[in-house]
Write a protein that holds these residues in place. Structure first.
Motif, short mmCIF file in Angstrom:
data_model
loop_
_atom_site.label_atom_id
_atom_site.label_comp_id
_atom_site.label_asym_id
_atom_site.label_seq_id
_atom_site.Cartn_x
_atom_site.Cartn_y
_atom_site.Cartn_z
N GLU A 45 -4.87 -20.77 69.20
CA GLU A 45 -5.87 -20.35 68.23
C GLU A 45 -5.75 -21.21 66.97
N LYS A 46 -6.78 -21.12 66.12
CA LYS A 46 -6.79 -21.84 64.85
C LYS A 46 -6.99 -20.86 63.71
N LEU A 47 -6.29 -21.13 62.61
CA LEU A 47 -6.44 -20.35 61.40
C LEU A 47 -6.66 -21.31 60.24
N PRO A 48 -7.48 -20.94 59.27
CA PRO A 48 -7.67 -21.82 58.11
C PRO A 48 -6.43 -21.84 57.23
N ILE A 49 -6.12 -22.99 56.68
CA ILE A 49 -5.04 -23.11 55.70
C ILE A 49 -5.61 -22.71 54.34
N LEU A 50 -5.05 -21.68 53.74
CA LEU A 50 -5.57 -21.16 52.48
C LEU A 50 -4.91 -21.89 51.31
N GLU A 51 -5.65 -22.05 50.26
CA GLU A 51 -5.13 -22.66 49.05
C GLU A 51 -4.48 -21.57 48.20
N GLY A 52 -3.17 -21.63 48.10
CA GLY A 52 -2.46 -20.61 47.34
C GLY A 52 -1.11 -21.08 46.90
N ALA A 53 -0.36 -20.17 46.29
CA ALA A 53 0.91 -20.54 45.67
C ALA A 53 2.07 -20.59 46.65
N ALA A 54 1.93 -19.96 47.82
CA ALA A 54 3.10 -19.84 48.69
C ALA A 54 2.69 -19.75 50.15
N LEU A 55 3.65 -20.10 51.01
CA LEU A 55 3.52 -20.03 52.46
C LEU A 55 4.86 -19.62 53.01
N GLU A 56 4.86 -18.75 54.02
CA GLU A 56 6.10 -18.36 54.66
C GLU A 56 5.85 -18.15 56.15
N LEU A 57 6.82 -18.54 56.96
CA LEU A 57 6.81 -18.28 58.40
C LEU A 57 8.19 -17.78 58.76
N TYR A 58 8.28 -16.52 59.15
CA TYR A 58 9.59 -15.92 59.36
C TYR A 58 9.50 -14.82 60.41
N LYS A 59 10.33 -14.93 61.45
CA LYS A 59 10.40 -13.95 62.52
C LYS A 59 9.03 -13.61 63.07
N GLY A 60 8.24 -14.65 63.29
CA GLY A 60 6.96 -14.48 63.96
C GLY A 60 5.83 -14.00 63.09
N ILE A 61 6.01 -13.97 61.77
CA ILE A 61 4.94 -13.57 60.86
C ILE A 61 4.61 -14.73 59.94
N LEU A 62 3.35 -15.12 59.94
CA LEU A 62 2.84 -16.18 59.06
C LEU A 62 2.23 -15.52 57.83
N VAL A 63 2.69 -15.93 56.65
CA VAL A 63 2.24 -15.34 55.40
C VAL A 63 1.63 -16.44 54.54
N GLN A 64 0.43 -16.17 54.03
CA GLN A 64 -0.23 -17.10 53.12
C GLN A 64 -0.69 -16.36 51.87
N VAL A 65 -0.62 -17.04 50.75
CA VAL A 65 -1.15 -16.52 49.50
C VAL A 65 -2.46 -17.25 49.21
N SER A 66 -3.51 -16.50 48.92
CA SER A 66 -4.76 -17.11 48.50
C SER A 66 -5.02 -16.72 47.05
N GLY A 67 -5.57 -17.66 46.28
CA GLY A 67 -5.68 -17.41 44.85
C GLY A 67 -4.30 -17.26 44.27
N ASP A 68 -4.10 -16.30 43.40
CA ASP A 68 -2.75 -16.09 42.87
C ASP A 68 -2.30 -14.63 42.97
N ARG A 69 -3.10 -13.76 43.68
CA ARG A 69 -2.73 -12.36 43.76
C ARG A 69 -2.86 -11.75 45.16
N THR A 70 -3.44 -12.49 46.10
CA THR A 70 -3.73 -11.94 47.42
C THR A 70 -2.80 -12.53 48.47
N ILE A 71 -2.27 -11.65 49.34
CA ILE A 71 -1.35 -12.08 50.40
C ILE A 71 -1.95 -11.71 51.75
N HIS A 72 -2.00 -12.69 52.65
CA HIS A 72 -2.52 -12.50 54.01
C HIS A 72 -1.36 -12.62 55.00
N PHE A 73 -1.29 -11.69 55.93
CA PHE A 73 -0.23 -11.66 56.93
C PHE A 73 -0.84 -11.78 58.32
#
Length: 519
Positions: free
Chosen positions: A93-121
């Motif tokens: 599958e494909k997911l868009p890369i969000l423009e944000g302050a942080a990125l994490e990949l840990y134990k099978g969970i991809l975390v992205q921050v969009s803007g400066d207050r929103t977190i997507h899991f």
């Protein structure tokens, strides 16, 4: 007398003998296979006895009890391992890369921050381990985000708040990962505070059971600071500053490994600057700030001697996930990655004649801890390279673009290398788990099967000639490498970076998409 005892033992009912064998660990089962033909056949023909052996070979641990029995788990385990060995992914599958302050990949969970207050899991799926895909979002955490860290096994989300102005204390919020509220295990109000030196910090976050470590990386001319808290009580366990501490990882729920890019060391002839790894017991209650020279460290591990004129500039450690005895409590997975032994990947950057050169040092955490335990409580010991390095590590040139090292390129005992820019090699997975290598060596002694192997096994020592080291460096830690078929992204897309987690390979393409290959 021995023959009589053996007949007496083997005369026990078959069900009782099987029950006794089921109580043994995989090492004991392997020894029992060598005792006699009866034991060898009993173990070989039993899924319950083969399963713990194959778990160890796959660097996995058994999951919680469920309707899935040993035979079904064994089949899934072997299929999961074969899929990784052949890159036969089950979903893409494909997911868009969000423009944000942080990125994490840990134990099978991809975390992205969009803007400066929103977190997507995004919980990445696995058909072999019964993990469903899941997505959720925290729309507004209530403040500007500077960085994030997670530990799914404890339902923990760590969010560092961006300070409004330089000089303000930095707040670290401890929340539930799957629900936007303070973590119930954290001391109310679930916020830690620290006021580090310097300005414009970036952060490295790691969690090991009840310990939370944060490395504060300031703008130039200020010291790095590393602080370890008991995040459940809010008590600070360790606080150290140094201009040369650039990375860290937990070795256990007591020991922390610090990467010092350069530290003075007195030899018989002169005082040298040597990159090193320093082990500290963070339970020794260093509640006050200390310079690294004043820390009562357990031991230090030296890199090879640098050549005259070499200037080390950075030392990064990557080792994921942190040691933890449990899988995610709400997930009924048949098996999950073991954390008893992890690959430590140390990348050293150094300048030689104004040219920056990078090398990678691969070491298993068990080797480091074995040396630490051998000291039996003695502190301050220096392990010179010749004492620990040649047999316990593998040193090589960085096999990919060194500027991609912020991504998660190591998981368990595996390391993933992106394709070279010149196209001479595709994705490569290096696995330093010693058990498959020992199995391969045993099979090769019985019959030459090297032509049918998917992997290339590197068991001989290698010599690295690099201008940053004073001499040629020999290292011999065995590993296997999958030189695998290309993972095509489609169209004219190319690889930027590549990441690795328990069940997925994630490629960051030039099309600003995550290309996720799931196993």
């Amino acid at each position: 007398m021995w023959q009589r005892r053996r007949r007496t033992f083997l005369s026990l009912p078959e069900e009782l003998l099987h029950h006794i064998l089921c109580m043994l660990d995989f090492r004991s089962l392997l020894r029992c296979r060598q005792v006699c033909r009866y034991f060898a056949a009993a173990i070989q023909n039993s899924s319950s006895l083969q399963y713990p052996i194959e778990l160890a070979v796959s660097n996995m641990e058994d999951g919680p009890c469920s309707a899935l029995g040993p035979a079904a788990r064994l089949r899934r385990l072997k299929t999961h391992r074969e899929a990784w060995d052949t890159l036969n992914y089950t979903m893409r599958e494909k997911l868009p890369i969000l423009e944000g302050a942080a990125l994490e990949l840990y134990k099978g969970i991809l975390v992205q921050v969009s803007g400066d207050r929103t977190i997507h899991f995004r919980q990445l799926p696995s058909s072999f381990r019964d993990i469903d895909e899941r997505s959720w979002t925290i729309e507004d955490v209530g403040f500007a985000i500077a960085d994030i860290g997670i530990d799914p096994s404890q339902d923990l989300l760590v969010v560092i708040e961006k300070p409004p102005t330089d000089g303000n204390p930095i707040l670290i919020h401890l929340r539930k990962l799957f629900m936007d509220e303070p973590h119930p295990c954290a001391k109310s109000p679930g916020v830690l505070s620290h006021n580090p030196q310097g300005i414009e910090h970036t952060y490295t976050i790691d969690v090991c059971e009840d310990l939370l470590g944060v490395l504060f990386d300031p703008a130039p001319e200020s010291d790095f600071e590393i602080v370890v808290w008991n995040w459940k009580t809010g008590v600070r366990q360790f606080w150290c500053h140094d201009r040369h501490i650039m990375s860290f990882t937990f070795l256990s729920n007591r020991e922390i490994l610090l990467g010092l890019v350069c530290r003075s060391h007195q030899t018989k002839e002169t005082r040298e600057q040597i990159p090193m790894l320093v082990v500290v017991d963070v339970r020794d209650a260093y509640t006050q700030q200390l310079a690294s020279d004043n820390v009562d460290f357990l031991c230090e591990f030296h890199f090879p001697r640098l050549a005259a004129g070499t200037e080390p500039s950075e030392l990064a450690i990557c080792a994921k996930p942190a040691p933890s005895p449990h899988a995610r409590p709400h997930m009924q997975v048949p098996f999950y990655p073991s954390n008893h032994d992890r690959l430590l990947v140390m990348t050293l950057w150094a300048f030689s004649d104004d040219i920056e050169i990078s090398t990678m040092l691969f070491v298993l955490s068990s080797a480091i801890l074995s040396h630490v335990r051998s000291l039996q409580g003695r502190k301050g010991h220096c392990f010179h390279w010749e004492e620990w390095g040649p047999e316990n590590s593998r040193l090589m040139q960085v096999p990919h673009d060194p500027f991609s090292l912020w991504v998660r390129y190591a998981c368990g005992t595996k390391f993933i290398s992106a394709p070279s820019r010149d196209g001479t090699n595709g994705v490569q997975i290096f696995d330093f788990n010693p058990l498959p290598i020992r199995r391969w060596l045993a099979k090769r002694l019985e019959a030459d099967k090297s032509d049918t192997e998917i992997s290339q096994y590197i068991t001989q020592s290698t010599v690295l000639k690099s201008p940053i080291f004073a001499q040629e460096v020999t290292s011999a830690l065995p590993y296997r490498v999958h030189a695998l078929k290309p993972l095509t992204l489609g169209g004219d897309n190319e690889y930027d970076y590549v990441m690795l987690c328990e069940d997925s390979i994630i490629i960051l393409g030039t099309d600003h998409q995550y290309h996720i290959f799931t196993f």
